[in-house]
Design a protein around this motif. Structure first.
Motif, short mmCIF file in Angstrom:
data_model
loop_
_atom_site.label_atom_id
_atom_site.label_comp_id
_atom_site.label_asym_id
_atom_site.label_seq_id
_atom_site.Cartn_x
_atom_site.Cartn_y
_atom_site.Cartn_z
N GLN A 1 53.24 42.04 101.39
CA GLN A 1 52.58 41.88 100.05
C GLN A 1 53.18 42.78 98.69
O GLN A 1 53.45 42.35 97.87
CB GLN A 1 51.35 42.48 100.13
N GLU A 2 53.78 43.93 99.33
CA GLU A 2 54.43 44.52 98.50
C GLU A 2 55.83 44.01 97.80
O GLU A 2 55.66 44.01 96.56
CB GLU A 2 54.86 46.08 98.92
N ASP B 1 56.02 30.93 101.82
CA ASP B 1 55.37 32.23 101.91
C ASP B 1 54.11 32.59 102.92
O ASP B 1 53.73 33.59 102.93
CB ASP B 1 54.71 32.38 100.40
N ASP C 1 52.21 43.48 107.14
CA ASP C 1 51.27 42.59 106.21
C ASP C 1 51.47 43.11 104.79
O ASP C 1 51.70 42.67 103.77
CB ASP C 1 50.02 42.27 106.16
N ALA C 2 51.31 44.58 104.88
CA ALA C 2 51.29 45.49 103.56
C ALA C 2 52.66 45.27 102.66
O ALA C 2 53.09 45.37 101.51
CB ALA C 2 50.79 46.78 103.91
N ALA D 1 56.36 40.78 97.80
CA ALA D 1 55.84 39.58 96.89
C ALA D 1 55.38 39.94 95.87
O ALA D 1 55.80 39.21 94.68
CB ALA D 1 54.60 38.72 97.83
N ALA D 2 54.69 41.12 95.64
CA ALA D 2 54.46 41.56 94.14
C ALA D 2 55.81 41.77 93.31
O ALA D 2 55.51 41.39 92.13
CB ALA D 2 53.48 42.61 94.28
#
Length: 499
Positions: A164-165, A381, A160-161, A167-168
């Motif tokens: 998120q990384e 997403d 998940d991290a 995606a940012a």
């Protein structure tokens, strides 16, 4: 280092400027709505730009839904005038999306077309909207682009991290593209580019469009045929995309294509004398899989300070797989990485990404590729959906699929969204359209050529049994004759010649 990559070869252009080449193009004068008249009636003024080539710039509406708004984009063109009896203009697109048709004709004319086409046509290269010398997408400075393309995530792949990384990072990239490109970023879709094609056709003085499209260029050409079936002249589409394919399916099928091409390379390599692998093809694939997994957790440092992770290594592997002529270079690269040297792998990845040795980028192909794809497809997403898609991709391509998954992250939160639906293109009423497919094409697998030729109301398939991405002017005389006879004479094969 010079790479023996046929897709990068520069062609020698003729210095002969035929008498029939005019310094201005007389538009067709066809009747269009009042707000389109300034574009369709524009007179293109050509200037000499060396080596027998002529250059000009056309103007198109920024927003085809509101062509009278006053907002416009520039479209850069270069042409090599016909050296013999002129048939008309032949517009050429090299693919991408994001590839420069201007540079393709300027630097690689003899790779794009053979002498017969150069004799019969004014060969015209153009940069589509968003690309290169035309009104172009702009996002990052070189150092920022390096980090975006080559930077290593700090978190574990698939977590998940990690999602998120990434995606940012994608959101930051999209925001920079929006800030530095402006309103153009929302109008680089392929439908707008196809409408530009019709404008260029008319401005060049051609009643119908003659077009040679490679790879993504096949989708651009098919889109044109769908919009303007009555204006289709002779369209040759080589290395076809399937218009009805979703982004997830594109990734899965391409992963399978590159995995198959990798196995073909290994079959050839293991039969030779200087192969960095031994054992069976399966043994060698296991070695490559282990190598990718190793650099994914323990990257290899290059002399310029960059660190080679799995994604950059995969890019370096894919680059020479486009043409079998580059397979010996792939062996050299594998040998160096297996010895712990990342320099040659970065040279390959840089070649794919258009990065020069001094750290600058030769064009905006990567930025345009993202911007166009992000508004041409729908993206998801949702992590659960992406993980399910990733499992399918890895099942289809067990060695490299893992590193091609989660591609939706880059476009899921793009500033502009795809509007519409990806569907089959029939182009009912169009004159016959030639679709060329290579049986072991890694980037645009053969099944897509089969699909497109079946979808098109007047599609005719030409099959090349062989390796590599696209076939015209780089395979055999059978393919070349079929394409040349079609484009120059309008001769359509009565059946697939199965070259």
């Amino acid at each position: 280092m010079a790479l023996v990559l046929t897709m990068a070869l520069s062609g020698c252009v003729s210095l002969f400027l035929p008498q029939q080449a005019q310094s201005t193009s007389v538009p067709t004068g066809e009747k269009v709505s009042a707000d389109l008249e300034p574009f369709y009636d524009q007179v293109l003024k050509w200037k000499d730009c060396g080596s027998g080539l002529q250059c000009t710039t056309a103007s198109a509406p920024l927003d085809w839904a509101d062509p009278g708004s006053g907002d416009t984009v520039d479209l850069a063109l270069v042409r090599h005038p016909a050296t013999g009896s002129r048939v008309g203009s032949l517009l050429v697109n090299p693919g991408g999306p994001g590839g420069s048709g201007y540079d393709f004709v300027k630097d690689s004319l003899d790779y794009a077309t053979d002498a017969k086409l150069q004799a019969g046509f004014d060969v015209v290269g153009f940069d589509p909207r968003g690309v290169g010398r035309s009104s172009a997408v702009s996002c990052y400075e070189p150092a920022e682009m390096d980090e975006y393309l080559y930077g290593l995530p700090a978190t574990q792949r698939g977590s998940d991290a990690w999602i998120q990384e990434l995606a940012a990072a994608a959101a930051d990239f999209g925001a920079a593209c929006q800030q530095n490109t402006g309103a153009l970023l929302g109008h680089v879709d392929s439908i707008s580019a196809a409408r530009d094609l019709d404008l260029l056709r008319a401005a060049l003085g051609d009643e119908k469009l003659n077009f040679l499209g490679y790879s993504y260029g096949t989708f651009l050409g098919a889109t044109y045929a769908d919009l303007y079936p009555d204006r289709v002249g002779r369209l040759a589409l080589d290395g076809a995309l399937d218009p009805a394919t979703t982004n997830a399916d594109v990734t899965r099928v391409q992963a399978t294509g590159f995995e198959n091409a990798l196995r073909s390379y290994l079959t050839d390599c293991l039969a030779g004398e200087e192969c960095p692998f031994d054992g069976t093809v399966d043994d060698a694939m296991n070695t490559i899989g282990a190598l990718l997994a190793s650099v994914d957790v323990s990257p290899i440092s290059a002399t310029d300070g960059r660190r080679l992770g799995a994604n950059s290594l995969l890019t370096a592997i894919i680059y020479p797989l486009y043409q079998a002529a580059a397979w010996p270079n792939l062996s050299e690269m594998f040998d160096s990485v297996l010895r712990g040297d990342a320099d040659l792998a970065f040279q390959f990845a840089d070649g794919y990404n258009g990065r020069s040795a001094d750290g600058t980028y030769s064009d905006n192909a990567t930025e345009a590729f993202m911007a166009i794809n992000c508004v041409d497809y729908s993206y998801n997403d949702d992590p659960a959906s992406m993980r399910a898609q990733a499992a399918e991709i890895e099942l289809a391509a067990p060695t490299i699929g893992k590193y091609m998954a989660y591609g939706d992250i880059g476009c899921a939160n793009w500033p502009y969204k795809f509007e519409g639906e990806r569907t089959a293109i029939a182009a009912e009423g169009a004159d016959p359209i030639l679709v060329i497919g290579t049986t072991n094409d890694p980037a645009t697998p053969y099944v897509w050529a089969e699909n497109l030729s079946e979808q098109l109301d007047s599609g005719q398939l030409v099959t090349y049994t062989g390796e590599g991405h696209t076939a015209y002017n780089k395979s055999n005389a059978c393919v070349n004759s079929a394409v040349d006879d079609y484009l120059l004479k309008g001769t359509v094969p009565t059946a697939d010649p199965k070259c």
